[in-house]
Design a protein around this motif. Structure first.
Motif, PDB file in Angstrom:
ATOM      1  N   GLN A  66      15.608  -8.909  78.937  1.00 55.48           N
ATOM      2  CA  GLN A  66      16.590  -9.951  78.634  1.00 55.48           C
ATOM      3  C   GLN A  66      17.530  -9.497  77.522  1.00 55.48           C
ATOM      4  OE1 GLN A  66      14.652 -13.584  77.393  1.00 55.48           O
ATOM      5  NE2 GLN A  66      14.924 -13.065  75.269  1.00 55.48           N
ATOM      6  N   HIS A  67      17.043  -8.699  76.576  1.00 53.30           N
ATOM      7  CA  HIS A  67      17.889  -8.210  75.488  1.00 53.30           C
ATOM      8  C   HIS A  67      18.930  -7.212  76.009  1.00 53.30           C
ATOM      9  CE1 HIS A  67      15.280 -10.354  72.793  1.00 53.30           C
ATOM     10  NE2 HIS A  67      14.230  -9.701  73.265  1.00 53.30           N
ATOM     11  N   VAL A  68      18.521  -6.384  76.954  1.00 55.02           N
ATOM     12  CA  VAL A  68      19.460  -5.445  77.578  1.00 55.02           C
ATOM     13  C   VAL A  68      20.510  -6.212  78.361  1.00 55.02           C
ATOM     14  CG1 VAL A  68      19.668  -3.579  79.275  1.00 55.02           C
ATOM     15  CG2 VAL A  68      17.723  -3.622  77.704  1.00 55.02           C
ATOM     16  N   MET A  69      20.073  -7.244  79.093  1.00 55.57           N
ATOM     17  CA  MET A  69      21.008  -8.027  79.902  1.00 55.57           C
ATOM     18  C   MET A  69      21.991  -8.811  79.027  1.00 55.57           C
ATOM     19  SD  MET A  69      18.323  -9.053  82.927  1.00 55.57           S
ATOM     20  CE  MET A  69      19.200 -10.462  83.462  1.00 55.57           C
ATOM     21  N   MET A  70      21.563  -9.245  77.865  1.00 58.06           N
ATOM     22  CA  MET A  70      22.479  -9.927  76.955  1.00 58.06           C
ATOM     23  C   MET A  70      23.501  -8.946  76.379  1.00 58.06           C
ATOM     24  SD  MET A  70      20.114 -12.560  74.824  1.00 58.06           S
ATOM     25  CE  MET A  70      19.172 -13.833  75.626  1.00 58.06           C
ATOM     26  N   ALA A  71      23.060  -7.720  76.103  1.00 58.97           N
ATOM     27  CA  ALA A  71      23.964  -6.704  75.568  1.00 58.97           C
ATOM     28  C   ALA A  71      24.925  -6.175  76.634  1.00 58.97           C
ATOM     29  CB  ALA A  71      23.161  -5.557  74.969  1.00 58.97           C
ATOM     30  N   LEU A  72      24.454  -6.106  77.871  1.00 54.48           N
ATOM     31  CA  LEU A  72      25.266  -5.597  78.990  1.00 54.48           C
ATOM     32  C   LEU A  72      25.302  -6.643  80.111  1.00 54.48           C
ATOM     33  CD1 LEU A  72      23.696  -2.017  79.092  1.00 54.48           C
ATOM     34  CD2 LEU A  72      25.868  -2.644  78.030  1.00 54.48           C
TER      35      LEU A  72
ATOM     36  N   THR B 220       8.161 -13.857  72.068  1.00 53.44           N
ATOM     37  CA  THR B 220       7.077 -13.014  71.564  1.00 53.44           C
ATOM     38  C   THR B 220       6.148 -12.684  72.732  1.00 53.44           C
ATOM     39  OG1 THR B 220       5.593 -14.855  71.032  1.00 53.44           O
ATOM     40  CG2 THR B 220       7.179 -14.193  69.315  1.00 53.44           C
ATOM     41  N   THR B 221       5.371 -11.645  72.571  1.00 51.25           N
ATOM     42  CA  THR B 221       4.459 -11.219  73.639  1.00 51.25           C
ATOM     43  C   THR B 221       3.503 -12.344  74.030  1.00 51.25           C
ATOM     44  OG1 THR B 221       4.601  -8.927  72.912  1.00 51.25           O
ATOM     45  CG2 THR B 221       2.732  -9.504  74.296  1.00 51.25           C
ATOM     46  N   ASP B 222       2.935 -13.029  73.037  1.00 56.64           N
ATOM     47  CA  ASP B 222       2.001 -14.127  73.321  1.00 56.64           C
ATOM     48  C   ASP B 222       2.675 -15.247  74.109  1.00 56.64           C
ATOM     49  OD1 ASP B 222      -0.004 -12.775  72.031  1.00 56.64           O
ATOM     50  OD2 ASP B 222       0.100 -13.962  70.185  1.00 56.64           O
ATOM     51  N   GLN B 223       3.903 -15.585  73.732  1.00 62.70           N
ATOM     52  CA  GLN B 223       4.623 -16.662  74.422  1.00 62.70           C
ATOM     53  C   GLN B 223       4.933 -16.278  75.865  1.00 62.70           C
ATOM     54  OE1 GLN B 223       7.925 -16.971  71.712  1.00 62.70           O
ATOM     55  NE2 GLN B 223       7.102 -18.830  70.763  1.00 62.70           N
TER      56      GLN B 223
ATOM     57  N   ILE C  77      11.362  -9.087  82.191  1.00 56.68           N
ATOM     58  CA  ILE C  77      12.487  -9.757  81.536  1.00 56.68           C
ATOM     59  C   ILE C  77      12.051 -10.315  80.183  1.00 56.68           C
ATOM     60  CG2 ILE C  77      14.020 -11.761  81.666  1.00 56.68           C
ATOM     61  CD1 ILE C  77      14.229 -11.191  84.698  1.00 56.68           C
ATOM     62  N   GLY C  78      10.918 -10.966  80.150  1.00 55.97           N
ATOM     63  CA  GLY C  78      10.453 -11.583  78.914  1.00 55.97           C
ATOM     64  C   GLY C  78      10.110 -10.595  77.823  1.00 55.97           C
ATOM     65  N   LEU C  79       9.655  -9.419  78.230  1.00 58.86           N
ATOM     66  CA  LEU C  79       9.219  -8.443  77.229  1.00 58.86           C
ATOM     67  C   LEU C  79      10.295  -7.424  76.865  1.00 58.86           C
ATOM     68  CD1 LEU C  79       5.563  -7.877  78.510  1.00 58.86           C
ATOM     69  CD2 LEU C  79       6.333  -9.324  76.609  1.00 58.86           C
ATOM     70  N   GLY C  80      11.531  -7.670  77.261  1.00 60.30           N
ATOM     71  CA  GLY C  80      12.575  -6.768  76.783  1.00 60.30           C
ATOM     72  C   GLY C  80      13.848  -6.696  77.575  1.00 60.30           C
TER      73      GLY C  80
END
Length: 196
Positions: free
Chosen positions: A62-68, A137-140, A57-60
């Motif tokens: 979440q962006h898909v879930m926000m869009a869909l 970010t990846t580090d976060q 979720i953190g690495l990507g």
């Protein structure tokens, strides 16, 4: 990252991990019935399953879930259906204390899969990331996950300990049935709370 942000993320992880939920209740029930070893194997799977979900979720994702946003709803309903199935299985359990058969024991994979079907795990991941590291970010994400890992395992360990202590009391099938029915109702109740 500041010390106060790291502290806040740790407190969030503790509250999310320690609060009652399906994985916690099954940690309690499995430990009471099958003992410490089974409980620790189950929570290790649950912890690593959650961390894998959190990282995804953190690495990507979440962006898909926000869009869909409908994906979140579908996952939530699938998770609720699975939790209600588990609740039913607990409710109709015979309470037989014969532990010779390992087929009903919660396993490492049961714990890992439970987290992926657990609406609480999805909500904790999405809300934690959105609240504390919205840019993700990846580090976060890696730092937050590294905080979550020991906190989640130790929190679930508290439920295992409680299960071991309760297991000493519930040494008859009738008492085990009572505990399972109570946990079943609590598990179903947690699903209702997710819906409303």
């Amino acid at each position: 990252m500041t010390f106060s942000l790291i502290t806040s993320m740790s407190v969030f992880a503790l509250a999310a991990s320690l609060s009652p939920g399906s994985v916690n209740l099954l940690s309690l029930s499995g430990s009471a019935r099958y003992g410490t070893r089974v409980g620790l194997i189950y929570i290790t799977g649950a912890t690593l399953g959650f961390i894998a979900l959190f990282l995804l979720i953190g690495l990507g994702l979440q962006h898909v879930m926000m869009a869909l946003p409908w994906i979140t709803q579908v996952l939530q309903w699938l998770g609720i259906a699975f939790l209600l199935y588990l609740s039913y299985q607990l409710f109709v359990d015979s309470g037989d204390l014969n532990t010779d058969s390992s087929k009903a024991e919660p396993t490492f994979m049961t714990g890992a899969i439970m987290q992926w079907l657990n609406p609480k795990a999805w909500l904790a991941s999405v809300s934690g990331i959105a609240a504390y590291i919205p840019e993700a970010t990846t580090d976060q994400v890696l730092l937050f996950a590294s905080l979550y890992l020991p906190i989640c395992w130790l929190s679930l360990g508290v439920w295992v300990l409680a299960g071991i202590m309760l297991g000493r009391y519930f040494q008859s099938p009738a008492k085990m049935r009572l505990m399972n029915k109570t946990l079943s109702v609590l598990l179903a109740g947690s699903c209702v709370l997710l819906i409303i």
